[in-house]
Design a protein around this motif. Structure first.
Motif, mmCIF file in Angstrom:
data_model
loop_
_atom_site.group_PDB
_atom_site.id
_atom_site.type_symbol
_atom_site.label_atom_id
_atom_site.label_comp_id
_atom_site.label_asym_id
_atom_site.label_seq_id
_atom_site.Cartn_x
_atom_site.Cartn_y
_atom_site.Cartn_z
ATOM 1 N N GLU A 81 10.852 49.264 60.555
ATOM 2 C CA GLU A 81 10.996 50.584 59.756
ATOM 3 C C GLU A 81 12.411 50.624 59.306
ATOM 4 O O GLU A 81 12.504 51.118 58.136
ATOM 5 C CB GLU A 81 10.433 51.562 60.780
ATOM 6 N N GLY A 82 13.313 50.449 60.114
ATOM 7 C CA GLY A 82 14.792 50.608 59.906
ATOM 8 C C GLY A 82 15.227 49.594 58.754
ATOM 9 O O GLY A 82 16.419 50.013 58.014
ATOM 10 N N MET A 83 14.510 48.481 58.444
ATOM 11 C CA MET A 83 14.945 47.642 57.738
ATOM 12 C C MET A 83 14.086 47.709 56.342
ATOM 13 O O MET A 83 14.356 47.318 55.280
ATOM 14 C CB MET A 83 14.600 46.257 58.091
ATOM 15 N N GLY A 84 13.343 48.931 56.077
ATOM 16 C CA GLY A 84 12.483 49.284 55.024
ATOM 17 C C GLY A 84 11.269 48.397 55.086
ATOM 18 O O GLY A 84 10.816 48.139 53.822
ATOM 19 N N LEU A 85 11.071 47.679 55.961
ATOM 20 C CA LEU A 85 9.567 46.729 56.108
ATOM 21 C C LEU A 85 8.437 47.585 56.427
ATOM 22 O O LEU A 85 8.671 48.558 57.097
ATOM 23 C CB LEU A 85 9.896 45.598 56.980
ATOM 24 N N ARG A 86 7.370 46.946 56.296
ATOM 25 C CA ARG A 86 6.152 47.476 57.002
ATOM 26 C C ARG A 86 6.226 47.712 58.588
ATOM 27 O O ARG A 86 6.803 46.685 58.924
ATOM 28 C CB ARG A 86 4.896 46.809 56.574
ATOM 29 N N LEU A 115 15.348 35.484 60.029
ATOM 30 C CA LEU A 115 14.749 36.585 59.106
ATOM 31 C C LEU A 115 15.664 37.851 58.692
ATOM 32 O O LEU A 115 15.624 38.160 57.372
ATOM 33 C CB LEU A 115 13.376 37.350 60.004
ATOM 34 N N LEU A 116 16.582 38.199 59.390
ATOM 35 C CA LEU A 116 17.533 39.277 59.000
ATOM 36 C C LEU A 116 18.493 38.728 58.046
ATOM 37 O O LEU A 116 19.000 39.586 56.978
ATOM 38 C CB LEU A 116 18.342 39.694 60.347
ATOM 39 N N LEU A 117 18.872 37.503 58.014
ATOM 40 C CA LEU A 117 19.810 37.059 56.932
ATOM 41 C C LEU A 117 19.107 36.813 55.270
ATOM 42 O O LEU A 117 19.582 36.865 54.742
ATOM 43 C CB LEU A 117 20.302 35.628 57.297
ATOM 44 N N TYR A 118 17.664 36.805 55.396
ATOM 45 C CA TYR A 118 16.850 36.790 54.249
ATOM 46 C C TYR A 118 16.041 37.653 53.791
ATOM 47 O O TYR A 118 15.740 38.639 54.106
ATOM 48 C CB TYR A 118 16.145 35.323 54.160
#
Length: 186
Positions: free
Chosen positions: A97-102, A183-186
């Motif tokens: 959620e904090g990353m703007g993902l589902r 995953l956080l890098l891409y």
């Protein structure tokens, strides 16, 4: 939390004959007890005993190969695994959620359904200046939830340097594994 810590302490205090059935040097074996005191890499000797247990979620029969001593070991550790996985999945939902993902981004195959418990014990060492507890490593999973004990020495790599971690009482140390870092890098 402390019930599982106490039972694990009791497991490592069992006579060697009671633990021998679980001993294995086979790295591919999920449920096993092993010792790092015989490992040597680059001159370092590792002074650690470890009980590694795999648990599927839902649990089903995945705990049938776990130790049955001390009493209630399977039931208490199974409950801990289920609750800890639930906490980890909630942390991943909040991160998504904090990353703007589902919020369900890490559910399913990416988040997996298995829990691997690595229960480490650091026995008294005759010469601590020649041994280390656990070699530097990267966890290959999304998250690691670490319940520290009273043995000091936890370090994390931060900005290329090892820094000491001072855990808070009755709290988990949460850090990202390699999969999540990628995953956080891409």
């Amino acid at each position: 939390m402390r019930d599982v810590a106490a039972l694990c302490h009791e497991f490592f205090a069992l006579p060697e004959a009671d633990k021998a059935a679980f001993y294995s040097e086979d790295n591919d074996k999920t449920n096993r007890y092993f010792s790092g005191s015989t490992y040597e890499t680059g001159g370092d000797k590792y002074w650690i005993d470890c009980l590694r247990l795999g648990c599927t979620i839902p649990v089903g029969s995945s705990t049938r190969d776990w130790p049955d001593k001390p009493n209630n070991f399977r039931q208490v550790v199974e409950k801990f695994a289920v609750q800890t996985r639930s906490m980890g999945m909630e942390l991943l939902r909040l991160l998504a959620e904090g990353m703007g993902l589902r919020t369900d981004y890490f559910d399913g195959d990416l988040g997996g359904t298995d829990v691997i418990l690595g229960i480490n014990h650091y026995p008294a060492c005759p010469d601590p200046t020649t041994m280390i507890g656990l070699p530097p490593h990267c966890d290959r999973n999304l998250l690691t939830l670490l319940l520290p004990n009273k043995v000091p020495g936890l370090q994390l790599l931060h900005n290329g340097e090892c820094v000491h971690v001072e855990p808070l009482p009755n709290a988990f140390v949460v850090h990202t594994g390699l999969t999540l870092e990628v995953l956080l890098l891409y």
